[in-house]
Scaffold this motif. Structure first.
Motif, short mmCIF file in Angstrom:
data_model
loop_
_atom_site.label_atom_id
_atom_site.label_comp_id
_atom_site.label_asym_id
_atom_site.label_seq_id
_atom_site.Cartn_x
_atom_site.Cartn_y
_atom_site.Cartn_z
N LEU A 38 17.81 3.29 0.63
CA LEU A 38 17.01 3.31 -0.50
C LEU A 38 16.39 1.79 -1.03
O LEU A 38 15.30 1.90 -1.28
CB LEU A 38 17.76 3.89 -1.62
CG LEU A 38 17.81 5.57 -1.83
CD1 LEU A 38 18.75 5.90 -2.59
CD2 LEU A 38 16.79 6.30 -1.77
N ILE A 39 17.42 1.03 -0.96
CA ILE A 39 16.92 -0.40 -1.27
C ILE A 39 15.94 -0.83 -0.12
O ILE A 39 14.74 -1.59 -0.59
CB ILE A 39 18.24 -1.31 -0.83
CG1 ILE A 39 19.15 -1.04 -2.17
CG2 ILE A 39 17.81 -2.76 -0.90
CD1 ILE A 39 20.58 -1.74 -1.91
N ALA A 40 15.98 -0.59 0.90
CA ALA A 40 15.01 -0.99 2.10
C ALA A 40 13.36 -0.31 1.89
O ALA A 40 12.65 -0.85 1.89
CB ALA A 40 15.47 -0.81 3.34
N LEU A 41 13.62 0.89 1.36
CA LEU A 41 12.51 1.87 0.89
C LEU A 41 11.95 1.18 -0.20
O LEU A 41 10.80 1.08 -0.24
CB LEU A 41 13.00 3.32 0.89
CG LEU A 41 11.81 4.29 0.46
CD1 LEU A 41 10.66 4.16 1.70
CD2 LEU A 41 12.34 5.70 0.06
N GLY A 42 12.44 0.75 -1.39
CA GLY A 42 12.22 0.29 -2.40
C GLY A 42 11.24 -0.97 -2.04
O GLY A 42 10.35 -1.23 -2.64
N VAL A 43 12.02 -1.94 -1.38
CA VAL A 43 11.39 -3.09 -0.97
C VAL A 43 10.22 -2.83 -0.31
O VAL A 43 9.10 -3.63 -0.56
CB VAL A 43 12.53 -3.97 -0.19
CG1 VAL A 43 11.62 -5.25 0.52
CG2 VAL A 43 13.66 -4.75 -0.93
N ALA A 44 10.03 -2.05 0.76
CA ALA A 44 8.89 -1.77 1.51
C ALA A 44 7.55 -1.20 0.54
O ALA A 44 6.67 -1.78 0.69
CB ALA A 44 9.11 -0.62 2.65
N ILE A 45 7.93 -0.33 -0.46
CA ILE A 45 6.98 0.25 -1.32
C ILE A 45 6.42 -0.95 -2.18
O ILE A 45 5.37 -1.05 -2.29
CB ILE A 45 7.58 1.33 -2.17
CG1 ILE A 45 8.09 2.68 -1.31
CG2 ILE A 45 6.71 1.64 -3.40
CD1 ILE A 45 8.69 3.67 -1.99
N GLY A 46 7.41 -1.99 -2.57
CA GLY A 46 6.67 -3.24 -3.37
C GLY A 46 5.93 -3.61 -2.55
O GLY A 46 4.91 -4.38 -3.19
N VAL A 47 6.40 -4.14 -1.43
CA VAL A 47 5.73 -5.19 -0.49
C VAL A 47 4.07 -4.37 -0.15
O VAL A 47 3.10 -5.10 -0.47
CB VAL A 47 5.99 -5.28 0.65
CG1 VAL A 47 5.27 -6.13 1.70
CG2 VAL A 47 7.40 -6.22 0.46
N VAL A 48 4.21 -3.17 0.15
CA VAL A 48 2.98 -2.57 0.51
C VAL A 48 2.08 -2.16 -0.78
O VAL A 48 0.57 -2.55 -0.59
CB VAL A 48 3.11 -1.00 0.99
CG1 VAL A 48 1.72 -0.15 0.86
CG2 VAL A 48 3.74 -0.98 2.36
#
Length: 461
Positions: free
Chosen positions: A58-68
């Protein structure tokens, strides 16, 4: 591991402060941003190393969404839209804090068995974060012109409604801190705080938007610091306090630059209305028009020219052609300076950022207190899209809404040329007495096109 994490946090704090120091000038601002970003990266790593951090997927997913979402938005945004992006991104920070407070409420079963300071700090963060999120969204809507920039008020009911919603949020917080664990209480608190953010910002007109953005930014920082206290996260406490303190100082400085108190700004009802004559007579007064050719000739024979940029320059994206014009004047031995008002544009430092983007030497950017004494020795003051910050009514008309506001005293120059699309008012919604001054000439049209024509005329001289 605990010691290692503490060392990483100390390094990140030092980088935060050192990066903030770099933001004091355009030359070091980019470097300062990068340094602070590295500090934040280290703080994130330190937080992720904390034992029992949680679901890494979930942490990695959140970071990825923020970057995108964040990177393309930041790269594609136009400088004219930067104020609303600042408001939006700031609001996201406040919203994140409010959601974290809600999660903390759920995971601790209403702060059961938690120290009192944890509940108080978390509830404070929830209220302030929610106010910041919804208030920032309203500010974004006004700046993006999705919502009218005029004050939207409830009239005499406005302040009682504001007080009632604030009291509701505080009462719900007290009930929760006293042991109430029903989730509807927390939802009600977040909703009440959100409504408070909306009803406080809606009545604030466009003239006060730069101060509002700064104030909401400070609130987001304070909410983050409070949440850091509740979570025992040192990085969040330090970063939040830095943002809260610097934002509060900036808000106070900008309010002073407008000769308005922060409570008066929050009370709203000023700016963004239909243009009214400062004297209240409503008569149609003549103005003197000029041409790009005459403007070029006038500046070519000047000893000193002061450029006064405003939001109109930002809208026209005229900063690069303005810099080209200045180079031509400097090649003729003419001294060129830029007069910067603290609240010119729609966010703090708006004009500085635009001119720095066009590679204008930092030494030529003059703050209001410094340049005002030089206008008397200025041959031509070229006002590009600035309005309220040059209005002499602030000094001469006690009946004017902006009376007492410090202004750029361009009317003291030997001659003034105003580049403007029309005779429309600025954010304050009042007529500008400068336009009718005998020394003033109006060059109507798009600022970028008008300056481009001046450039061609200067080349031909």
């Amino acid at each position: 591991m605990t010691t290692f994490i503490a060392v990483l946090y100390i390094i990140s704090f030092a980088l935060f402060i050192y990066g903030l120091m770099g933001l004091t000038g355009p030359r070091t601002a980019v470097r300062g941003n990068w340094i602070a970003a590295v500090g934040m990266g280290i703080a994130v790593i330190a937080t992720l190393l904390t034992p029992g951090m949680g679901n890494w997927l979930l942490i990695a997913l959140g970071v990825a969404i923020g970057v995108v979402v964040g990177v393309p938005s930041a790269r594609k945004v136009k400088m004219t839209a930067m104020p609303q992006m600042v408001a939006l991104f700031n609001g996201v920070g406040g919203g994140a804090v409010a959601l974290i407070a809600w999660v903390e409420f759920r995971t601790t079963e209403g702060y059961a068995h938690e120290p009192a300071y944890v509940a108080i700090a978390s509830l404070f963060a929830a209220i302030v974060g929610s106010v910041s999120f919804w208030g920032s969204n309203i500010a974004f809507g006004k700046l993006q012109e999705l919502i009218s920039g005029r004050p939207i008020t409830l009239g005499k009911l406005q302040q009682p409604v504001n007080a009632l919603v604030l009291i509701a949020a505080i009462v719900l917080a007290v009930v929760i801190a006293s042991g109430g664990d029903a989730e509807l209480l927390m939802i009600g608190l977040l909703v009440a705080a959100g409504v408070l953010g909306v009803v406080v910002v809606l009545p604030i007109g466009g003239a006060d938007m730069p101060v509002v953005i700064s104030l909401l930014n400070a609130l987001t920082g304070l909410s983050a610091a409070a949440m850091g206290l509740a979570l025992d996260n040192t990085a969040l406490i330090v970063a939040g306090m830095i943002v809260g303190a610097s934002g509060s100082i900036l808000t106070n400085l900008m309010a002073k630059a407008m000769n308005r108190s922060i409570p008066a700004i929050v009370a709203g009802g000023f700016g963004g209305g239909t243009a009214v004559a400062s004297g209240g007579s409503g008569e149609v007064r003549p103005v003197r028009s000029t041409s790009a050719s005459d403007t070029a000739i006038q500046m070519a024979y000047a000893n000193k020219v002061v450029v006064v940029p405003g939001y109109g320059m930002a809208v026209a994206q005229a900063q690069h052609v303005v810099r080209e014009m200045a180079k031509l004047l400097e090649a003729k031995g003419i001294t060129v300076a830029y007069a910067i008002h603290p609240v010119a544009g729609r966010m703090p430092g708006h004009m500085n950022v635009l001119l720095a983007e066009a590679d204008v030497p930092y030494e030529q950017l003059k703050e209001m207190d410094e340049i005002n004494s030089e206008f008397a020795q200025t041959d031509v003051a070229l006002v590009i899209g600035a309005n309220d910050v040059t209005n002499p009514a602030a000094e001469t008309d006690p009946g004017s809404p902006i009376y007492g506001m410090p202004i750029l005293k361009v009317n003291h120059s030997r001659s003034v040329i105003v580049l403007k699309r029309s005779m429309s008012s600025g954010f304050a919604g009042i007529d500008n007495e400068l336009f009718y001054d005998a020394k003033t000439s109006m060059l109507f049209g798009d600022a970028k096109s008008s300056v481009g024509e001046i450039v061609e005329e200067l080349k031909a001289l």
